[in-house]
Design a protein around this motif. Structure first.
Motif, mmCIF file in Angstrom:
data_model
loop_
_atom_site.group_PDB
_atom_site.id
_atom_site.type_symbol
_atom_site.label_atom_id
_atom_site.label_comp_id
_atom_site.label_asym_id
_atom_site.label_seq_id
_atom_site.Cartn_x
_atom_site.Cartn_y
_atom_site.Cartn_z
ATOM 1 N N ALA A 133 0.825 -1.207 0.000
ATOM 2 C CA ALA A 133 0.000 0.000 0.000
ATOM 3 C C ALA A 133 0.859 1.256 0.000
ATOM 4 O O ALA A 133 0.555 2.234 -0.696
ATOM 5 C CB ALA A 133 -0.927 -0.005 1.214
ATOM 6 N N ALA A 134 1.926 1.246 0.782
ATOM 7 C CA ALA A 134 2.817 2.411 0.834
ATOM 8 C C ALA A 134 3.570 2.581 -0.481
ATOM 9 O O ALA A 134 3.722 3.703 -0.990
ATOM 10 C CB ALA A 134 3.791 2.267 1.995
ATOM 11 N N PHE A 135 4.046 1.471 -1.045
ATOM 12 C CA PHE A 135 4.796 1.519 -2.304
ATOM 13 C C PHE A 135 3.921 2.092 -3.426
ATOM 14 O O PHE A 135 4.381 2.899 -4.242
ATOM 15 C CB PHE A 135 5.269 0.119 -2.672
ATOM 16 C CG PHE A 135 6.237 0.068 -3.824
ATOM 17 C CD1 PHE A 135 7.600 0.197 -3.600
ATOM 18 C CD2 PHE A 135 5.796 -0.122 -5.122
ATOM 19 C CE1 PHE A 135 8.509 0.150 -4.652
ATOM 20 C CE2 PHE A 135 6.686 -0.180 -6.182
ATOM 21 C CZ PHE A 135 8.052 -0.041 -5.948
ATOM 22 N N ALA A 136 2.647 1.696 -3.444
ATOM 23 C CA ALA A 136 1.738 2.138 -4.500
ATOM 24 C C ALA A 136 1.440 3.633 -4.435
ATOM 25 O O ALA A 136 0.937 4.208 -5.404
ATOM 26 C CB ALA A 136 0.430 1.345 -4.427
ATOM 27 N N LYS A 137 1.755 4.271 -3.318
ATOM 28 C CA LYS A 137 1.554 5.712 -3.194
ATOM 29 C C LYS A 137 2.615 6.507 -3.939
ATOM 30 O O LYS A 137 2.420 7.689 -4.246
ATOM 31 C CB LYS A 137 1.565 6.115 -1.716
ATOM 32 C CG LYS A 137 0.344 5.697 -0.933
ATOM 33 C CD LYS A 137 -0.859 6.534 -1.302
ATOM 34 C CE LYS A 137 -2.050 6.218 -0.424
ATOM 35 N NZ LYS A 137 -3.231 7.052 -0.761
ATOM 36 N N ILE A 138 3.774 5.863 -4.213
ATOM 37 C CA ILE A 138 4.874 6.619 -4.818
ATOM 38 C C ILE A 138 5.356 6.036 -6.141
ATOM 39 O O ILE A 138 6.038 6.724 -6.903
ATOM 40 C CB ILE A 138 6.069 6.715 -3.847
ATOM 41 C CG1 ILE A 138 6.619 5.331 -3.501
ATOM 42 C CG2 ILE A 138 5.680 7.486 -2.586
ATOM 43 C CD1 ILE A 138 7.912 5.366 -2.695
ATOM 44 N N ALA A 139 5.022 4.762 -6.436
ATOM 45 C CA ALA A 139 5.570 4.118 -7.637
ATOM 46 C C ALA A 139 4.595 3.081 -8.188
ATOM 47 O O ALA A 139 3.643 2.667 -7.507
ATOM 48 C CB ALA A 139 6.907 3.450 -7.311
ATOM 49 N N GLU A 140 4.841 2.669 -9.421
ATOM 50 C CA GLU A 140 4.045 1.622 -10.047
ATOM 51 C C GLU A 140 4.324 0.271 -9.375
ATOM 52 O O GLU A 140 5.477 -0.064 -9.090
ATOM 53 C CB GLU A 140 4.388 1.516 -11.539
ATOM 54 C CG GLU A 140 4.087 2.768 -12.352
ATOM 55 C CD GLU A 140 2.595 2.971 -12.581
ATOM 56 O OE1 GLU A 140 1.818 2.021 -12.319
ATOM 57 O OE2 GLU A 140 2.208 4.075 -13.007
ATOM 58 N N ARG A 141 3.285 -0.504 -9.142
ATOM 59 C CA ARG A 141 3.447 -1.800 -8.494
ATOM 60 C C ARG A 141 4.310 -2.756 -9.330
ATOM 61 O O ARG A 141 4.909 -3.686 -8.798
ATOM 62 C CB ARG A 141 2.083 -2.440 -8.231
ATOM 63 C CG ARG A 141 1.328 -1.854 -7.052
ATOM 64 C CD ARG A 141 0.056 -2.654 -6.807
ATOM 65 N NE ARG A 141 -0.627 -2.256 -5.587
ATOM 66 C CZ ARG A 141 -1.550 -1.306 -5.530
ATOM 67 N NH1 ARG A 141 -1.870 -0.656 -6.634
ATOM 68 N NH2 ARG A 141 -2.145 -1.021 -4.390
ATOM 69 N N ARG A 142 4.353 -2.543 -10.639
ATOM 70 C CA ARG A 142 5.119 -3.444 -11.512
ATOM 71 C C ARG A 142 6.621 -3.337 -11.279
ATOM 72 O O ARG A 142 7.387 -4.225 -11.670
ATOM 73 C CB ARG A 142 4.814 -3.126 -12.972
ATOM 74 C CG ARG A 142 3.391 -3.456 -13.403
ATOM 75 C CD ARG A 142 3.149 -2.973 -14.818
ATOM 76 N NE ARG A 142 3.283 -1.519 -14.923
ATOM 77 C CZ ARG A 142 3.486 -0.854 -16.063
ATOM 78 N NH1 ARG A 142 3.627 -1.524 -17.198
ATOM 79 N NH2 ARG A 142 3.572 0.461 -16.073
ATOM 80 N N ALA A 143 7.061 -2.266 -10.659
ATOM 81 C CA ALA A 143 8.499 -2.071 -10.421
ATOM 82 C C ALA A 143 8.996 -3.060 -9.366
ATOM 83 O O ALA A 143 8.287 -3.389 -8.416
ATOM 84 C CB ALA A 143 8.767 -0.648 -9.963
ATOM 85 N N ASP A 144 10.216 -3.532 -9.530
ATOM 86 C CA ASP A 144 10.774 -4.412 -8.500
ATOM 87 C C ASP A 144 11.556 -3.601 -7.471
ATOM 88 O O ASP A 144 11.524 -3.901 -6.282
ATOM 89 C CB ASP A 144 11.661 -5.508 -9.108
ATOM 90 C CG ASP A 144 12.747 -4.943 -10.004
ATOM 91 O OD1 ASP A 144 12.770 -3.724 -10.244
ATOM 92 O OD2 ASP A 144 13.581 -5.743 -10.486
ATOM 93 N N ILE A 145 12.248 -2.567 -7.907
ATOM 94 C CA ILE A 145 12.997 -1.708 -6.997
ATOM 95 C C ILE A 145 13.055 -0.309 -7.611
ATOM 96 O O ILE A 145 13.171 -0.171 -8.833
ATOM 97 C CB ILE A 145 14.430 -2.250 -6.752
ATOM 98 C CG1 ILE A 145 15.183 -1.349 -5.758
ATOM 99 C CG2 ILE A 145 15.195 -2.420 -8.044
ATOM 100 C CD1 ILE A 145 16.503 -1.925 -5.281
ATOM 101 N N VAL A 146 12.926 0.714 -6.760
ATOM 102 C CA VAL A 146 12.957 2.091 -7.253
ATOM 103 C C VAL A 146 13.894 2.926 -6.386
ATOM 104 O O VAL A 146 14.057 2.661 -5.190
ATOM 105 C CB VAL A 146 11.553 2.734 -7.244
ATOM 106 C CG1 VAL A 146 10.636 2.042 -8.226
ATOM 107 C CG2 VAL A 146 10.965 2.748 -5.838
#
Length: 250
Positions: A131-144
């Motif tokens: 949920a936190a990751f989806a606030k800043i980046a696309e879920r398809r990403a493995d690492i940002v």
């Protein structure tokens, strides 16, 4: 005129110093995410909080790499993160999310630090809830790539004290901590004792070897900012292990 120019020059330098200091608050790191059924990290972690929804930390949480975790001292601390420098994966406008440190991301020295061993020392890495990751980046990403900075924690209600242990091995989990979110010292006091310093067992679970059964309990908690708050007679004389009580907030 000379005095006026000097004052103006000093004012400009001061503003530049403040701006530089504010910009320096952001640091570089990386982030991945851990998948749970509802998009959050809700299972037992290295900070000892258990179910994060019951601990009031909810969906926006993260495990930290060794350097950031600091042997559990950072548990409960709040960070603001934003995805940067990746056109494909970062959401437009670089929105930020505020998370709570609730777990440890262990190193994996069998994998290279730049692929799979993201939590290897001395990398600075956040394993976010989905949920936190989806606030800043696309879920398809493995690492940002991200930037992060420490922020104050906003909590509802007071500090929460959950009791556990046995007759001569007494523990307390401290959660819902405001301000910097980090607890660095704890004392407990019964009606028949003075203030007894407690040691960190792991994460934000603190312990002492004394029988406090049948006594109302008070707690003194110190945060990493140096602020101390005492909550008197938080637990009644008939308290039981497994119960949670609420005290004052920092």
């Amino acid at each position: 005129m000379v005095i006026f120019r000097t004052a103006v020059f000093s004012f400009i330098l001061l503003n530049l110093s403040i701006t530089t200091a504010q910009e320096a608050e952001w640091k570089s790191a990386t982030a991945t995410y851990s998948t749970e059924t509802d998009g959050s990290i809700i299972t037992e972690g290295a900070c000892g909080y258990g179910d994060l929804h019951k601990a009031t930390y909810g969906k926006y949480s993260a495990g930290l790499s060794s350097l950031l975790f600091n042997r559990g001292r950072t548990c409960g601390g709040c960070f603001e993160l934003r995805c940067v420098d990746h056109i494909l994966w970062c959401l437009q406008g670089s929105p930020s999310v505020i998370i709570t440190a609730t777990d440890f991301c262990p190193p994996n020295y069998g994998l290279p630090a730049d692929y799979g061993g993201w939590c290897n020392f001395p990398r600075e890495h956040f394993e976010l809830s989905e949920a936190a990751f989806a606030k800043i980046a696309e879920r398809r990403a493995d690492i940002v790539p991200v930037q992060y900075r420490r922020v104050k924690c906003t909590r509802n209600g007071g500090l929460r004290f959950t009791l556990s242990g046995s007759s001569y091995f007494y523990q307390v989990l401290i959660a819902n901590v405001g301000l910097d979110g980090e607890v660095v010292a704890v004392k407990v006091k019964g009606s028949k004792t003075g203030w007894i310093p407690m040691g960190r067992n792991w994460g934000q679970i603190w312990q002492c070897n004394i029988n406090l059964k049948g006594q109302p309990l008070s707690f003194e908690v110190t945060s990493s900012s140096g602020k101390t708050v005492a909550s008197y007679n938080v637990a009644p004389p008939n308290w039981q292990f497994g119960q949670t009580f609420e005290g004052k907030q920092l």
